[in-house]
Scaffold this motif. Structure first.
Motif, short mmCIF file in Angstrom:
data_model
loop_
_atom_site.label_atom_id
_atom_site.label_comp_id
_atom_site.label_asym_id
_atom_site.label_seq_id
_atom_site.Cartn_x
_atom_site.Cartn_y
_atom_site.Cartn_z
N HIS A 58 0.84 -1.19 0.00
CA HIS A 58 0.00 0.00 0.00
C HIS A 58 0.88 1.24 0.00
O HIS A 58 1.92 1.27 0.63
CB HIS A 58 -0.90 0.04 1.24
CG HIS A 58 -1.81 -1.13 1.36
ND1 HIS A 58 -2.97 -1.23 0.63
CD2 HIS A 58 -1.74 -2.26 2.10
CE1 HIS A 58 -3.58 -2.36 0.93
NE2 HIS A 58 -2.85 -3.00 1.82
N SER A 59 0.42 2.28 -0.68
CA SER A 59 1.18 3.52 -0.70
C SER A 59 0.85 4.42 0.49
O SER A 59 1.51 5.42 0.70
CB SER A 59 0.90 4.28 -2.00
OG SER A 59 -0.47 4.60 -2.09
N ASP A 60 -0.18 4.04 1.27
CA ASP A 60 -0.60 4.88 2.39
C ASP A 60 -0.30 4.23 3.73
O ASP A 60 -1.00 4.45 4.71
CB ASP A 60 -2.09 5.18 2.28
CG ASP A 60 -2.95 3.92 2.26
OD1 ASP A 60 -4.17 4.06 2.40
OD2 ASP A 60 -2.41 2.82 2.10
N THR A 61 0.76 3.45 3.79
CA THR A 61 1.10 2.71 5.01
C THR A 61 1.24 3.63 6.22
O THR A 61 0.79 3.29 7.31
CB THR A 61 2.39 1.91 4.81
OG1 THR A 61 2.18 1.00 3.73
CG2 THR A 61 2.78 1.14 6.05
N SER A 62 1.82 4.79 6.06
CA SER A 62 2.06 5.66 7.20
C SER A 62 0.77 6.14 7.85
O SER A 62 0.75 6.45 9.03
CB SER A 62 2.93 6.86 6.81
OG SER A 62 2.24 7.67 5.89
N THR A 63 -0.30 6.20 7.10
CA THR A 63 -1.58 6.64 7.66
C THR A 63 -2.44 5.45 8.07
O THR A 63 -3.52 5.64 8.62
CB THR A 63 -2.37 7.50 6.65
OG1 THR A 63 -2.60 6.75 5.47
CG2 THR A 63 -1.60 8.77 6.33
N ARG A 64 -1.97 4.24 7.83
CA ARG A 64 -2.73 3.03 8.14
C ARG A 64 -1.93 2.10 9.05
O ARG A 64 -2.08 0.89 8.98
CB ARG A 64 -3.06 2.27 6.85
CG ARG A 64 -3.91 3.02 5.87
CD ARG A 64 -4.12 2.26 4.56
NE ARG A 64 -4.60 0.92 4.77
CZ ARG A 64 -3.88 -0.19 4.48
NH1 ARG A 64 -2.70 -0.12 3.96
NH2 ARG A 64 -4.40 -1.38 4.69
N THR A 65 -1.10 2.64 9.91
CA THR A 65 -0.18 1.84 10.71
C THR A 65 -0.88 0.72 11.47
O THR A 65 -0.48 -0.44 11.40
CB THR A 65 0.59 2.73 11.70
OG1 THR A 65 1.22 3.77 10.96
CG2 THR A 65 1.63 1.93 12.46
N ASP A 66 -1.93 1.05 12.21
CA ASP A 66 -2.63 0.03 13.00
C ASP A 66 -3.21 -1.06 12.12
O ASP A 66 -3.12 -2.26 12.44
CB ASP A 66 -3.73 0.65 13.85
CG ASP A 66 -3.19 1.50 14.97
OD1 ASP A 66 -3.96 2.33 15.50
OD2 ASP A 66 -2.01 1.33 15.33
N GLU A 67 -3.80 -0.68 10.99
CA GLU A 67 -4.38 -1.67 10.09
C GLU A 67 -3.31 -2.57 9.48
O GLU A 67 -3.47 -3.78 9.40
CB GLU A 67 -5.17 -0.97 8.99
CG GLU A 67 -5.88 -1.94 8.08
CD GLU A 67 -6.64 -1.22 6.98
OE1 GLU A 67 -6.92 -0.02 7.11
OE2 GLU A 67 -6.94 -1.88 5.99
#
Length: 77
Positions: A58-67
């Motif tokens: 995913h390119s949005d890993t930093s905003t989806r850390t918990d997921e």
């Protein structure tokens, strides 16, 4: 595939709907995936256990850390 019906508690259904929206997947796909993991045991590989900006997919890993950590199985015994 065979069609089936299941009854879910309202809270679980809300969580399923939210997860489907978040991941851009169908509710049925999430249910099938969860059921397969439960019935067949964890099918995670070392590749699945890696996470971070290079391995999460995913390119949005930093905003989806918990997921991302949850998807990776982090903290599970």
């Amino acid at each position: 595939m065979v069609r089936t019906t299941i009854y879910l508690p309202e809270e679980l259904k809300r969580e399923l709907e939210a997860r489907a929206r978040l991941e851009g997947r169908s509710e049925a796909d999430i249910v099938r995936d969860s059921l397969a993991r439960t019935l067949h045991g964890s099918s995670r590989t070392i590749k699945d256990l890696r996470f971070g900006m290079f391995a999460s997919g995913h390119s949005d890993t930093s905003t989806r850390t918990d997921e991302v950590l949850t998807e990776s199985g982090f903290g599970e015994s």
